[in-house]
Design a protein around this motif. Structure first.
Motif, PDB file in Angstrom:
ATOM      1  N   LEU A  51       0.885  -1.107  -0.028  1.00 13.50           N
ATOM      2  CA  LEU A  51       0.050  -0.039  -0.051  1.00 13.50           C
ATOM      3  C   LEU A  51       0.868   1.344  -0.028  1.00 13.50           C
ATOM      4  CD1 LEU A  51      -3.338   0.317   1.768  1.00 13.50           C
ATOM      5  CD2 LEU A  51      -1.565   2.293   1.682  1.00 13.50           C
ATOM      6  N   LEU A  52       0.705   2.096  -1.079  1.00 14.22           N
ATOM      7  CA  LEU A  52       1.720   3.168  -1.347  1.00 14.22           C
ATOM      8  C   LEU A  52       0.772   4.441  -0.723  1.00 14.22           C
ATOM      9  CD1 LEU A  52       3.855   4.940  -2.536  1.00 14.22           C
ATOM     10  CD2 LEU A  52       2.507   5.005  -4.598  1.00 14.22           C
ATOM     11  N   LEU A  53       1.323   5.040   0.424  1.00 14.69           N
ATOM     12  CA  LEU A  53       0.627   6.359   0.750  1.00 14.69           C
ATOM     13  C   LEU A  53       1.496   7.325   0.068  1.00 14.69           C
ATOM     14  CD1 LEU A  53       0.751   4.770   4.272  1.00 14.69           C
ATOM     15  CD2 LEU A  53      -1.081   6.309   3.691  1.00 14.69           C
ATOM     16  N   LYS A  54       0.900   8.202  -0.932  1.00 18.68           N
ATOM     17  CA  LYS A  54       1.511   8.820  -1.919  1.00 18.68           C
ATOM     18  C   LYS A  54       1.767  10.279  -0.937  1.00 18.68           C
ATOM     19  CE  LYS A  54      -1.037   9.446  -5.351  1.00 18.68           C
ATOM     20  NZ  LYS A  54      -2.454   9.418  -6.061  1.00 18.68           N
ATOM     21  N   PRO A  55       2.679  11.008  -1.842  1.00 18.99           N
ATOM     22  CA  PRO A  55       2.515  12.327  -1.360  1.00 18.99           C
ATOM     23  C   PRO A  55       1.385  13.077  -0.735  1.00 18.99           C
ATOM     24  CG  PRO A  55       4.213  12.303  -3.087  1.00 18.99           C
ATOM     25  CD  PRO A  55       3.165  10.956  -3.182  1.00 18.99           C
ATOM     26  N   ASP A  56       0.360  13.160  -1.516  1.00 22.15           N
ATOM     27  CA  ASP A  56      -0.886  13.643  -0.848  1.00 22.15           C
ATOM     28  C   ASP A  56      -1.275  13.071   0.271  1.00 22.15           C
ATOM     29  OD1 ASP A  56      -1.001  11.791  -3.144  1.00 22.15           O
ATOM     30  OD2 ASP A  56      -3.188  12.018  -3.314  1.00 22.15           O
ATOM     31  N   ALA A  57      -1.165  11.781   0.494  1.00 20.73           N
ATOM     32  CA  ALA A  57      -1.554  11.258   1.624  1.00 20.73           C
ATOM     33  C   ALA A  57      -0.634  11.725   3.054  1.00 20.73           C
ATOM     34  CB  ALA A  57      -1.458   9.702   1.695  1.00 20.73           C
ATOM     35  N   ILE A  58       0.568  12.105   2.752  1.00 19.08           N
ATOM     36  CA  ILE A  58       1.361  12.628   3.774  1.00 19.08           C
ATOM     37  C   ILE A  58       0.841  13.984   4.099  1.00 19.08           C
ATOM     38  CG2 ILE A  58       3.729  13.206   4.334  1.00 19.08           C
ATOM     39  CD1 ILE A  58       3.216  10.331   3.862  1.00 19.08           C
ATOM     40  N   SER A 116       6.397  15.627  -1.359  1.00 19.60           N
ATOM     41  CA  SER A 116       7.062  14.785  -0.163  1.00 19.60           C
ATOM     42  C   SER A 116       7.430  13.449  -0.749  1.00 19.60           C
ATOM     43  CB  SER A 116       5.622  14.484   0.652  1.00 19.60           C
ATOM     44  OG  SER A 116       6.202  13.353   1.522  1.00 19.60           O
ATOM     45  N   ASP A 117       8.304  12.574   0.089  1.00 18.81           N
ATOM     46  CA  ASP A 117       8.435  11.188  -0.341  1.00 18.81           C
ATOM     47  C   ASP A 117       7.272  10.506   0.188  1.00 18.81           C
ATOM     48  OD1 ASP A 117      10.910  11.507  -1.120  1.00 18.81           O
ATOM     49  OD2 ASP A 117      11.898  11.449   0.441  1.00 18.81           O
ATOM     50  N   ALA A 118       7.247   9.120  -0.165  1.00 20.79           N
ATOM     51  CA  ALA A 118       6.035   8.323   0.088  1.00 20.79           C
ATOM     52  C   ALA A 118       6.410   7.500   0.944  1.00 20.79           C
ATOM     53  CB  ALA A 118       5.546   7.851  -0.959  1.00 20.79           C
TER      54      ALA A 118
END
Length: 302
Positions: A51-58, A116-118
């Motif tokens: 599950l990738l939490l993308k930069p927008d999730a950060i 951001s990084d992911a």
């Protein structure tokens, strides 16, 4: 016939994906490493997902709600790692579908990778009729906000945006093999394979820190680097007008012209406004590989 074809035919219901992945360097790299470490590639790929939490999730501070959702839905986190993000990572992940992305979407995506990084979570789940990646992809919810339903992860996280959808997962086990090599270099993959609980000759990681504790610590690290920002269209518009002046004839045209010309604007505001106002698909050309669904899987494999 490629040596990978019989394996891939067991891991995806799409003949088109088998044909595409049989010569894919990332797939070959993961399969070779798993076999060298004494791990069955099919067992690993069906029993795990990412599950990738993308930069927008950060930016949205979505890690903690995601971890809770995973636990509440029977998923276990076996590894968590920060993944550096750039325009090439995005193109590698979506290589077989990016041809239908509009130029506007590609420009916004290139801005997003600099936010951001992911964070990538490697997850597993108890026995289920569906492979873990197929089950997780279905439970995550669709890209289109209009099709999301209560209980799905994307519905829980909100934001109701096509581009800023916060999370990504592989569609099927074949994608797990490919994405594992995209995210992680070989030594780190070995530690993740060991942490997965599969019989392996790889060295295990630090058992003193649980994967959930590590995920939380890495989230705090990413949060410290990237401030929380608003997803509100009007807030983004106000900032873009501050940067560029009055809209003529409309904000979307103004923003698109600025991005095309490389005019400096606040990147996050451009992403939020652009994701609401600019086209996301070309309307021409065929998608190389359509998304695999749980129905596709059960129709082929039962």
């Amino acid at each position: 016939m490629s040596e990978l074809e019989p394996l891939l035919a067991r891991l995806t219901p799409q003949p088109e994906k088998v044909a595409a992945y049989r010569g894919d360097t990332y797939v070959a790299e993961t399969v070779e490493q798993l076999e060298r470490l004494g791990v069955d590639p099919a067992a690993f790929a069906t029993g795990h997902s990412m599950l990738l939490l993308k930069p927008d999730a950060i930016v949205a501070r979505a890690v903690e709600p995601t971890l809770k959702w995973l636990a509440d839905n029977g998923y276990g986190v076996v590894a968590a790692e920060i993944v550096p993000v750039n325009r090439h990572l995005a193109r590698a992940l979506w290589y077989y579908a990016w041809n239908i992305a509009s130029p506007e979407r590609r420009r916004l995506a290139d801005l997003l990778v600099d936010i951001s990084d992911a964070l990538v979570l490697v997850v597993t789940a108890p026995d289920d009729p569906l492979p873990v990646p197929v089950r997780l992809a279905r439970a995550k919810g669709p890209t289109d906000p209009r099709k999301r339903r209560p209980g799905e992860l994307r519905h829980l996280l909100g934001r109701d945006n096509y581009l800023l959808n916060l999370v990504h997962t592989p569609d099927d086990p074949a994608d797990v093999l490919r994405e594992l090599a995209i995210y992680f270099p070989e030594p780190l993959r070995a530690r993740i394979i060991a942490a997965s609980g599969q019989p392996s000759r790889a060295a295990a990681g630090d058992a003193r820190v649980t994967p959930l504790e590590r995920a939380g610590a890495l989230a705090a690290e990413l949060y410290a680097r990237s401030p929380e920002r608003s997803f509100d269209r009007d807030t983004a518009l106000a900032r873009i007008l501050q940067d560029l002046g009055p809209a003529e004839p409309d904000p979307a045209t103004l923003l698109d012209t600025a991005l095309t010309n490389g005019t400096p604007v606040d990147p996050w505001s451009a992403i939020v406004l652009g994701s609401r106002e600019l086209p996301m698909r070309t309307g021409t050309g065929a998608q190389t590989l359509r998304p695999v669904t749980a129905t596709d899987w059960t129709e082929k494999f039962g």
